[in-house]
Design a protein around this motif. Sequence first.
Motif, PDB file in Angstrom:
ATOM      1  N   ILE A  55      -0.513  -1.081  11.102  1.00  0.00           N
ATOM      2  CA  ILE A  55      -0.556   0.303  11.482  1.00  0.00           C
ATOM      3  C   ILE A  55      -1.892   0.772  12.025  1.00  0.00           C
ATOM      4  CG2 ILE A  55      -0.324   2.712  10.485  1.00  0.00           C
ATOM      5  CD1 ILE A  55       1.867   1.424   8.491  1.00  0.00           C
ATOM      6  N   TYR A  56      -2.971   0.478  11.492  1.00  0.00           N
ATOM      7  CA  TYR A  56      -4.209   0.572  11.858  1.00  0.00           C
ATOM      8  C   TYR A  56      -4.658   0.479  13.123  1.00  0.00           C
ATOM      9  CZ  TYR A  56      -4.795   1.702   7.080  1.00  0.00           C
ATOM     10  OH  TYR A  56      -4.510   2.349   5.617  1.00  0.00           O
ATOM     11  N   THR A  59       1.805   4.598   1.249  1.00  0.00           N
ATOM     12  CA  THR A  59       1.119   5.501   2.471  1.00  0.00           C
ATOM     13  C   THR A  59       2.443   6.603   2.724  1.00  0.00           C
ATOM     14  OG1 THR A  59       3.074   4.476   3.919  1.00  0.00           O
ATOM     15  CG2 THR A  59       0.884   3.280   3.875  1.00  0.00           C
ATOM     16  N   GLU A  93     -10.788   0.480   5.518  1.00  0.00           N
ATOM     17  CA  GLU A  93      -9.725   1.396   5.097  1.00  0.00           C
ATOM     18  C   GLU A  93      -9.187   0.849   3.630  1.00  0.00           C
ATOM     19  OE1 GLU A  93      -7.877   4.046   5.875  1.00  0.00           O
ATOM     20  OE2 GLU A  93      -8.444   3.956   8.092  1.00  0.00           O
ATOM     21  N   THR A 100       2.655  -4.181   8.250  1.00  0.00           N
ATOM     22  CA  THR A 100       1.662  -3.893   7.300  1.00  0.00           C
ATOM     23  C   THR A 100       0.739  -2.764   7.754  1.00  0.00           C
ATOM     24  OG1 THR A 100       0.136  -5.490   8.185  1.00  0.00           O
ATOM     25  CG2 THR A 100       1.461  -6.375   6.513  1.00  0.00           C
ATOM     26  N   THR A 101      -0.068  -2.317   6.553  1.00  0.00           N
ATOM     27  CA  THR A 101      -0.923  -1.242   7.076  1.00  0.00           C
ATOM     28  C   THR A 101      -2.184  -1.506   8.360  1.00  0.00           C
ATOM     29  OG1 THR A 101      -2.002  -1.756   5.003  1.00  0.00           O
ATOM     30  CG2 THR A 101      -0.720   0.089   5.098  1.00  0.00           C
ATOM     31  N   GLN A 121      -8.926  -2.920   3.714  1.00  0.00           N
ATOM     32  CA  GLN A 121      -8.494  -3.843   5.038  1.00  0.00           C
ATOM     33  C   GLN A 121      -9.740  -4.339   5.368  1.00  0.00           C
ATOM     34  OE1 GLN A 121      -5.189  -4.380   6.407  1.00  0.00           O
ATOM     35  NE2 GLN A 121      -4.716  -3.624   4.600  1.00  0.00           N
ATOM     36  N   GLU A 129      -7.187   1.551   0.224  1.00  0.00           N
ATOM     37  CA  GLU A 129      -5.819   1.450  -0.002  1.00  0.00           C
ATOM     38  C   GLU A 129      -5.649   1.445  -1.475  1.00  0.00           C
ATOM     39  OE1 GLU A 129      -4.158  -1.592   2.288  1.00  0.00           O
ATOM     40  OE2 GLU A 129      -4.300  -0.113   3.881  1.00  0.00           O
ATOM     41  N   THR A 150       1.065  -1.227  -0.112  1.00  0.00           N
ATOM     42  CA  THR A 150       0.173   0.032   0.026  1.00  0.00           C
ATOM     43  C   THR A 150       0.852   1.343   0.193  1.00  0.00           C
ATOM     44  OG1 THR A 150      -1.535  -1.243   1.150  1.00  0.00           O
ATOM     45  CG2 THR A 150      -1.911   1.139   1.177  1.00  0.00           C
TER      46      THR A 150
END
Length: 274
Positions: A175-176, A125, A233, A171-172, A143, A235, A123
């Motif tokens: 992060i989330y 970012t 989310e 990974t994202t 996601q 992406e 993704t």
Amino acid sequence: MKKVFSALLAGVMACSMAVAFAGCGGSSSSSKAESSEAKSTADSADKSTADSADKGTLHMATNAFFEPYEYYDGDKIVGIDVEIAEAICDKLGYTLKVDDMDFDSIITAVQSGKADFGMAGMTVTEERKQAIDFTDTYTNAVQVIIVKEGSDAVKNADDLAGAVVGVQMGTTGDIYVSDLEAEGTTVERYNKGADAVLALSQGKVDAVVIDNEPAKSFVAQNEGLTILNDPFENEEYAICIAKGSELTAKFNEALKALKEEGKVDEIVKKYIKA
Ligand code: GLN
């Protein structure tokens, strides 16, 4: 002492020159000369991208446990990313070599020149853009949350607050979910998405947050799991390349042509049935 030092210095210089052109310590299967040629050709702006004479090998860093983008079929790594990368390398006249590693190591491998590019359902970012350049995007993703069928602990995205959530490290999704730690969420980080999903099956975590397509294949392969109807989310995926490399413009050119030819859609449709 002086001799040792100058030998060392020569080594370092050779290495940094190799980094400038190719990257030191590429994978064993390609000689330094090969990689060096690949990269130095990539860096010379006057070469036509239509020229398909073999220019050497480009190393793609990926994490091959992310079906349908990259995964093992026997001992071969296949998938959407691999086929798009192959099509790009074909257009630009390179041979593709895929190097499997932890997702978390891909950006470092690209930064250090160990790999020429990274492609791993990655993704785009803002934070990653500080470290590497991205090509134009080639697909969208979202996601999603995987839970055990009939789970009471997590019924929607709001329930992730305070839950124990498995993610793939770096990974994202990581992060989330890490943003929810302040709200009492416990984040369990795994090297592979599959390990996070295994932990879910074993009841060690309440939910797993991961990209939608791999989520579908994990759920298909593991009984008793389901994807919540609450994606949270959106992406876009792109290819990462070392900052400032001229390879990015070449990749963009090839990617644009492949999109226009319908090749990217064709590859995606081959792996993702509507
Ligand atoms: N799209 C997610 C990310 O870029 C996950 C990628 C992956 O696990 N291969 O962080």
